[in-house]
Design a protein around this motif. Structure first.
Motif, short mmCIF file in Angstrom:
data_model
loop_
_atom_site.label_atom_id
_atom_site.label_comp_id
_atom_site.label_asym_id
_atom_site.label_seq_id
_atom_site.Cartn_x
_atom_site.Cartn_y
_atom_site.Cartn_z
N LYS A 56 13.45 14.23 -7.03
CA LYS A 56 13.39 12.83 -7.48
C LYS A 56 13.20 12.76 -9.00
N TYR A 85 9.86 6.91 -15.59
CA TYR A 85 9.34 8.25 -15.31
C TYR A 85 9.13 8.45 -13.81
N LEU A 86 8.41 7.54 -13.20
CA LEU A 86 8.06 7.71 -11.76
C LEU A 86 9.21 7.40 -10.81
N LYS A 130 6.97 3.88 -17.98
CA LYS A 130 6.41 4.64 -16.86
C LYS A 130 7.25 4.48 -15.58
N GLN A 156 9.89 15.74 -4.36
CA GLN A 156 9.44 15.02 -5.54
C GLN A 156 10.08 15.58 -6.82
N ILE A 166 8.60 3.94 -5.99
CA ILE A 166 7.54 4.57 -5.17
C ILE A 166 7.52 3.93 -3.78
N SER A 167 7.02 4.71 -2.81
CA SER A 167 7.10 4.30 -1.39
C SER A 167 6.01 3.29 -1.02
N LEU A 168 6.12 2.09 -1.59
CA LEU A 168 5.19 1.02 -1.21
C LEU A 168 5.57 0.49 0.16
N ARG A 169 4.58 0.12 0.94
CA ARG A 169 4.85 -0.43 2.26
C ARG A 169 3.86 -1.54 2.60
N ALA A 170 4.20 -2.31 3.61
CA ALA A 170 3.30 -3.37 4.05
C ALA A 170 2.02 -2.74 4.60
N PRO A 171 0.88 -3.38 4.36
CA PRO A 171 -0.40 -2.80 4.81
C PRO A 171 -0.51 -2.77 6.35
N GLU A 216 4.03 11.03 -5.26
CA GLU A 216 4.94 10.19 -6.05
C GLU A 216 4.25 9.52 -7.23
N VAL A 262 0.84 -1.21 0.00
CA VAL A 262 0.00 0.00 0.00
C VAL A 262 0.87 1.25 0.00
#
Lengths: 168, 168
Positions: free
Chosen positions: B11, B159-160, B156, B8, B163-168, A130, A121
């Motif tokens: 980045k 480009y991005l 893409k 951002q 990203i800061s995905l994390r455990a739910p 982002e 998430v």
């Protein structure tokens, strides 16, 4: 500041609507079918104009929905004409127009998930900075670039729209 | 949130640096001069690649300077190679890197003026939302689009960035 950022996205979609008019006018001037624009693209493996507009609309709409919890209108991605794209843009502007600053309270702390993230998430804050905002500008700018590349007379003022200048 | 928005931008400039590497690699693969890229453009009356990169850099740099009051480095706009553009990008990343969240306190209420505005001004808040940020993404996206149009393999994710995905 999320609210203000979405006000700006709404403004950019309003500019995009004007570019669609400019494309139609250019086609009329040069006597070609204005709906040829929907299939134009900058590279064979990049989205065509129609998809750039659809994704710009969806990015604004879905980001607003994810950060406010307010259901967004759905669209079937069946547009084949500039007029149909204008209707889609108008629908998203209408959706954004109904949102208030209060609706975005707590946006930063919301939890955003997408199927492609495989269970991971993002916080609302990270997702907005982002992912949503860079993607929105990417697709809006690519829509603009495709039109410019194909001869539609647009300039930076058409991109930015009117800015809030005031007396010092 | 201004600070986060400039993090951002920093980045995105880091991603742009990687696109410059990808352009050089593509030129090597296809055996052409990598510095041909600096002159490529999508329309005869749009900025060439070199200018898109310069303006993306300047927009981030000058916006940060106007919103913090911290002097930005100056650049002479003399770049003719991808390596020189990489140095410019690195200089702006270095400048942004030295700014803190505290530096952006009061940014919204600052008064921003430009010669072309003929005596009118914008608040820092309006300038950032309506001018600086849309322009930054415009030029970054156009730099990307010029490379994609000319065969550089980017997607893409390039480009991005991460990203800061994390455990739910």
């Amino acid at each position: 500041m999320y609210y203000e950022a979405f006000v700006q996205m709404k403004k950019m979609l309003g500019q995009l609507d004007k570019w669609l008019d400019a494309a139609a006018a250019q086609a009329k001037t040069k006597s070609f079918d204005p709906n040829l624009f929907v299939g134009f693209r900058l590279a064979p493996d990049q989205f065509a104009f129609v998809r750039q507009v659809q994704v710009a609309c969806d990015t604004a709409k879905l980001a607003a929905s994810r950060l406010t919890g307010k259901d967004a209108p759905t669209h079937a991605d069946t547009e084949q004409t500039l007029e149909e794209l204008k209707a889609r843009v108008a629908a998203v502007i209408g959706y954004l127009d109904a949102l208030t600053a209060k609706d975005f309270e707590g946006a930063a702390a919301r939890v955003v998930s997408m199927p492609r993230w495989e269970g991971k998430v993002m916080t609302g804050a990270d997702y907005f900075q982002e992912h949503a905002q860079p993607n929105f500008f990417f697709h809006v700018s690519h829509a603009y670039a495709i039109l410019r590349h194909n001869g539609v007379p647009l300039g930076k003022r058409d991109y930015l729209g009117a800015i809030s200048l005031r007396a010092p």
